[in-house]
Design an enzyme around this catalytic site. Structure first.
Site, PDB file in Angstrom:
ATOM      1  N   SER A  35       0.940  -1.269  -0.111  1.00 47.66           N
ATOM      2  CA  SER A  35      -0.068  -0.122   0.000  1.00 47.66           C
ATOM      3  C   SER A  35       0.851   1.209  -0.099  1.00 47.66           C
ATOM      4  CB  SER A  35      -1.002   0.095   1.316  1.00 47.66           C
ATOM      5  OG  SER A  35      -2.058  -1.114   0.992  1.00 47.66           O
ATOM      6  N   THR A  80      -5.548  -3.284   8.130  1.00 49.97           N
ATOM      7  CA  THR A  80      -5.619  -4.655   7.673  1.00 49.97           C
ATOM      8  C   THR A  80      -5.542  -5.514   8.684  1.00 49.97           C
ATOM      9  OG1 THR A  80      -4.576  -5.878   5.787  1.00 49.97           O
ATOM     10  CG2 THR A  80      -2.972  -4.491   6.841  1.00 49.97           C
ATOM     11  N   LYS A  84      -9.834  -4.954  10.956  1.00 54.85           N
ATOM     12  CA  LYS A  84     -10.846  -4.586  10.395  1.00 54.85           C
ATOM     13  C   LYS A  84     -12.214  -4.854  11.155  1.00 54.85           C
ATOM     14  CE  LYS A  84      -9.002  -5.537   5.868  1.00 54.85           C
ATOM     15  NZ  LYS A  84      -8.737  -6.142   4.465  1.00 54.85           N
ATOM     16  N   ASP A 120     -13.191  -2.378   0.849  1.00 52.90           N
ATOM     17  CA  ASP A 120     -13.076  -3.758   0.367  1.00 52.90           C
ATOM     18  C   ASP A 120     -13.993  -4.423  -0.458  1.00 52.90           C
ATOM     19  OD1 ASP A 120     -10.443  -4.007   1.456  1.00 52.90           O
ATOM     20  OD2 ASP A 120     -11.279  -4.664   3.187  1.00 52.90           O
ATOM     21  N   GLY A 145     -12.720 -19.673   2.958  1.00 50.62           N
ATOM     22  CA  GLY A 145     -12.430 -18.807   4.331  1.00 50.62           C
ATOM     23  C   GLY A 145     -13.378 -18.308   4.620  1.00 50.62           C
ATOM     24  N   GLY A 147     -13.227 -15.857   7.677  1.00 50.44           N
ATOM     25  CA  GLY A 147     -12.548 -15.014   8.724  1.00 50.44           C
ATOM     26  C   GLY A 147     -12.921 -13.564   8.119  1.00 50.44           C
ATOM     27  N   GLY A 148     -12.220 -12.572   8.690  1.00 48.95           N
ATOM     28  CA  GLY A 148     -12.956 -11.130   8.321  1.00 48.95           C
ATOM     29  C   GLY A 148     -13.181 -10.982   6.808  1.00 48.95           C
ATOM     30  N   ALA A 149     -11.884 -11.494   5.801  1.00 45.49           N
ATOM     31  CA  ALA A 149     -12.072 -11.265   4.419  1.00 45.49           C
ATOM     32  C   ALA A 149     -13.126 -12.282   3.813  1.00 45.49           C
ATOM     33  CB  ALA A 149     -10.747 -11.629   3.800  1.00 45.49           C
ATOM     34  N   THR A 171     -12.558 -23.833  10.288  1.00 47.08           N
ATOM     35  CA  THR A 171     -13.271 -23.905  11.351  1.00 47.08           C
ATOM     36  C   THR A 171     -14.632 -23.782  10.901  1.00 47.08           C
ATOM     37  OG1 THR A 171     -11.640 -22.583  12.742  1.00 47.08           O
ATOM     38  CG2 THR A 171     -13.793 -22.541  13.943  1.00 47.08           C
ATOM     39  N   GLY A 258      -4.727 -11.210  -6.113  1.00 51.42           N
ATOM     40  CA  GLY A 258      -5.587 -10.103  -5.197  1.00 51.42           C
ATOM     41  C   GLY A 258      -5.098  -8.796  -5.619  1.00 51.42           C
TER      42      GLY A 258
END
Ligand code: ATR
Length: 297
Positions: A35, A80, A84, A120, A145, A147-149, A171, A258
């Site tokens: 970034s 990040t 988040k 995002d 996935g 998680g957050g993303a 999980t 990405g």
């Protein structure tokens, strides 16, 4: 050739002074963030006396770090991993984007306080369309996935009218939580928490697997063959071709990493802070140079 070389291709930024405005990204780990390269190139291209730096911030210091940046009159920050979700409770107000997607990756410091945004979620859709030619409405998507993303991606894909989502996560309970939210908010979208039996338009990796060179693939190919996927998107951008993307390319899938998502979320954050249109090509070139090396431009 004379003794002097004049380089005209790189815009020269004003020297740092007491008037320089600061932006930053907070994360942990942060060392490999691309970034700063992207935003500093954009500030330079527009002749702005602004700089963007990166800070390693432990989650237990996040609130203090945000308050510190505000006290020092930073223009804005990005957040990040792993900040988040935590940041949602740490801003004075949430923009509709952050309220809708339940995560904050961009903060603007204004006269009236701190505002949290999420840039995002829309970046995922734009990058899928432009970098992979995937139209999400009506698509069947295997999402790795939760998680957050992964959660943001799942909700955004559902909002975009994906036909069916298959949510797979190490999980299982987290995938089930996301599936439950989708069933209540987007009842027309079919959602399950297992590998699909038939083909999908898209496999999307939103886990962090792939970042380390010895990471296994996030996809269990005994449960789902890449031959049954049209395209594969990996939110990981460093390395540029993960184990998953390599396998996908060998299976004949269209692939993208990405970088495009990083670019679009950054461009939106840039516009929120500066009020000016982001120089997308400059930012893309800076990211590619940072991630692939200058030779691959
Ligand atoms: P982010 O904000 O990047 O999504 P996160 O919320 O920590 O970060 O989520 C990381 C994701 O990568 C999760 O889906 C995580 O799986 P769990 O929910 O089971 O933790 C996944 N992940 C990380 N390491 C993994 C591993 N070794 N094997 C499988 N999945 C992994």
């Amino acid at each position: 050739m004379g003794a002097y070389k004049v380089r005209v291709s790189q815009p020269v930024q004003p020297a740092i002074s007491a008037a320089t405005r600061l932006c930053a990204v907070f994360g942990s780990p942060i060392k490999h963030s691309a970034s700063p390269a992207m935003h500093n190139a954009a500030f330079a291209a527009l002749g702005l006396d602004w700089r963007y730096v990166a800070f390693e911030v432990d989650p237990k210091h996040l609130r203090a770090a945000i308050a510190g940046a505000q006290a020092m009159r930073f223009a804005g920050i990005n957040l990040t991993v792993p900040h988040k979700l935590l940041a949602v409770e740490m801003v004075d107000e949430l923009d509709a984007s952050a309220r809708t997607w339940g995560a904050v990756n961009t903060i603007r410091f204004g006269e009236s306080g701190t505002t949290g945004f999420n840039t995002d979620a829309d970046a995922i859709i734009t990058s899928l369309r432009e970098d992979l030619k995937i139209e999400v409405p009506g698509a069947r998507v295997l999402l790795l996935g939760a998680g957050g993303a992964g959660r943001t991606a799942a909700l955004r894909l559902a909002a975009e009218n994906a036909a069916e989502l298959f949510l797979v996560n190490r999980t299982q309970g987290k995938a089930e939580d996301v599936a439950r939210d989708i069933r209540s908010q987007f009842p027309s979208v079919k959602v399950s928490t297992a590998y699909p039996k038939d083909g999908v338009e898209l496999v999307l990796n939103a886990t962090s697997l792939g970042l380390k060179f010895d990471d296994p693939s996030p996809l269990d190919e005994r449960q789902f063959s890449l031959k049954a996927a049209r395209a594969v998107y990996d939110m990981v951008y460093r390395p540029a071709e993960t184990r998953l993307l390599l396998a996908a390319r060998y299976s004949g899938c269209r692939t993208a990493n990405g970088l495009g998502m990083l670019l679009r979320q950054g461009a939106k954050a840039f516009e929120i802070w500066t009020g000016q249109p982001a120089p997308l090509d400059v930012m893309r070139r800076a990211l590619k140079a940072n991630i692939y090396g200058p030779a691959k431009l």
